[in-house]
Write an enzyme that holds these catalytic residues in place. Structure first.
Site, short mmCIF file in Angstrom:
data_model
loop_
_atom_site.label_atom_id
_atom_site.label_comp_id
_atom_site.label_asym_id
_atom_site.label_seq_id
_atom_site.Cartn_x
_atom_site.Cartn_y
_atom_site.Cartn_z
N LYS A 92 0.87 -1.18 0.00
CA LYS A 92 0.00 0.00 0.00
C LYS A 92 0.90 1.23 0.00
CE LYS A 92 -4.48 1.05 0.59
NZ LYS A 92 -5.67 0.38 0.06
N GLY A 192 -23.81 4.18 4.77
CA GLY A 192 -22.96 4.72 3.70
C GLY A 192 -23.38 4.20 2.35
N GLY A 194 -22.37 5.26 -0.79
CA GLY A 194 -21.49 5.86 -1.80
C GLY A 194 -21.38 4.91 -2.97
N VAL A 196 -19.89 1.96 -3.42
CA VAL A 196 -20.18 0.54 -3.16
C VAL A 196 -21.59 0.38 -2.58
CG1 VAL A 196 -19.49 -1.53 -1.90
CG2 VAL A 196 -17.75 0.03 -2.74
#
Ligand code: NAD
Length: 366
Positions: A92, A192, A194, A196
């Protein structure tokens, strides 16, 4: 062969002791005064393949915070790839700064130069604070990047594939908890909505679930009400809502002591990364409450499966088919957790670590 023990260094930075804790392979600190780039690339483990993981741009309060985040996230990528059966390692990157203020083409391209210098050991992609457009800039300096727009031969937005994997994880959880994976009539709360969350709501709606949602974005709430007839819930009220399934699709670390105490559901299964605030404390706690928890790094792996497919020659149908397998792996993990009398996140970690160790043995023998 015996090797002399390297003495512990006396240092206030403690970077190496942090790397030792979770056995990280390599950390690269990237600095460029001309573009203002300050980034950290963490390669956790490359036994299964090159480390793939997105680049997060965030206005971290301290350098320690940025380092902590990149170490934690890169380790998570190793587990996500391993449990999904992908030939990828975990890595990452974080760029320190406000993406709305500090991000420029030059900064992203300079970051691309640092990725290129790792010769394919690290493959980058978009994450919070970066976009497919940014990955196009990175791609001008290195080919070790995925998550490019469809017009550039990439897989485009991975969110629909992530949502499909979460949906598979929810269905497997329902199978375990209720004996049937049918979601028609089941009450599902999605925190949430958004990229997804909204796709997940669509899939749940198609199957006839009764859907409750919360979000801080009014536009998203209006769109979900208009298109899918959802019930809107105010902020944190979503935790205590009496539902069958709670799907966290906004923030990490929301499964803390207070919220777990409030939960009034049978299943927690959602897209957010690192949902358990403290794995060792909250994994057992959620289990003791009798709630079935679908490990996040397993059921949200659809996006990674999608970009992996891009790396090997993109095909959305193949990516969806591979993502469907999340259903079987979720059930396998529930069985392992039961057999070993441990919480489900622990079982998922054991399975992921086992694959890395097994392949390490293959690599080290003739
Ligand atoms: P997103 O930014 O598009 O959506 C997040 C939504 O959560 C937004 O609508 C936001 O307004 C809402 N939100 C923020 N704070 C909230 C709060 N306190 N209460 C309710 N809603 C809140 O992000 P996304 O791409 O949909 O990802 C959602 C989660 O899934 C993230 O944790 C992400 O790391 C994880 N994830 C995403 C993918 C992917 O393919 N996009 C893959 C794996 C994991």
């Amino acid at each position: 062969m015996t090797t002399a023990t390297v003495p512990s260094l006396n240092t206030e930075f403690e970077v190496f002791s942090k790397l030792e804790t979770n056995d990280h392979e390599q950390i690269v600190f990237c600095n460029d005064n001309s573009t203002g780039l300050k980034a950290i690339i963490a390669v956790h483990n490359t036994v299964l393949g090159p480390g793939l993981g997105g680049t997060r741009m965030w206005h971290y309060g301290t350098e320690q915070e940025a380092l902590h985040d990149v170490l934690r996230l890169s380790r998570g990528m190793t587990y996500k790839a391993a449990i999904s059966g992908l030939n990828l390692g975990g890595a990452k990157a974080v760029i320190i700064g406000d993406s709305k203020v500090h991000k420029t083409e030059a900064l992203m391209r300079k970051f691309g130069r640092f990725v290129e210098n790792l010769n394919g050991k690290y493959i980058t992609a978009e994450d919070v604070g970066t976009t497919t457009k940014d990955m196009e800039y990175v791609n001008m300096e290195t080919n070790h990047v995925v998550g490019l727009p469809e017009s550039r031969g990439g897989g485009g937005d991975p969110s629909p594939v992530t949502a499909y994997g979460v949906y598979m994880g929810i269905k497997a959880s329902a199978k375990k908890a209720y004996g049937s994976d049918q979601l028609g009539g089941k009450k599902v709360a999605v925190q949430g909505i958004g990229k997804v969350g909204m796709h997940l709501v669509e899939l749940l709606h198609q199957e006839g679930a009764e859907i409750y949602v919360s979000d801080i974005n009014e536009e998203n709430l209006k769109a979900a009400s208009r298109n899918f007839g959802v019930h809107v819930v105010n902020g944190d009220d979503i935790y205590a809502l009496p539902v069958d399934i709670f799907a966290p699709c906004a923030l990490g670390a929301i499964l803390n002591t207070e919220n777990i105490n409030a939960l009034n559901c049978n299943i927690v299964a959602g897209a957010a990364n690192n949902q358990l605030a403290n794995e060792d404390q909250h994994g057992p706690m959620i289990r003791e409450k009798g709630i079935l928890y679908a490990p996040d790094f397993l059921i949200n792996a659809g996006g990674l499966i999608n970009v992996y497919s891009e790396h090997t020659g993109y095909n959305r149908d193949n990516a969806m088919r591979d993502t469907e397998n999340i259903y079987n792996t979720t059930l396998e993990i529930f069985s392992l957790a039961e057999e070993k009398d441990i919480h489900t996140q622990h079982a998922a970690t054991i399975l992921a670590e086992k694959r890395v160790q097994d392949i390490l043995k293959v690599r080290s023998t003739y």
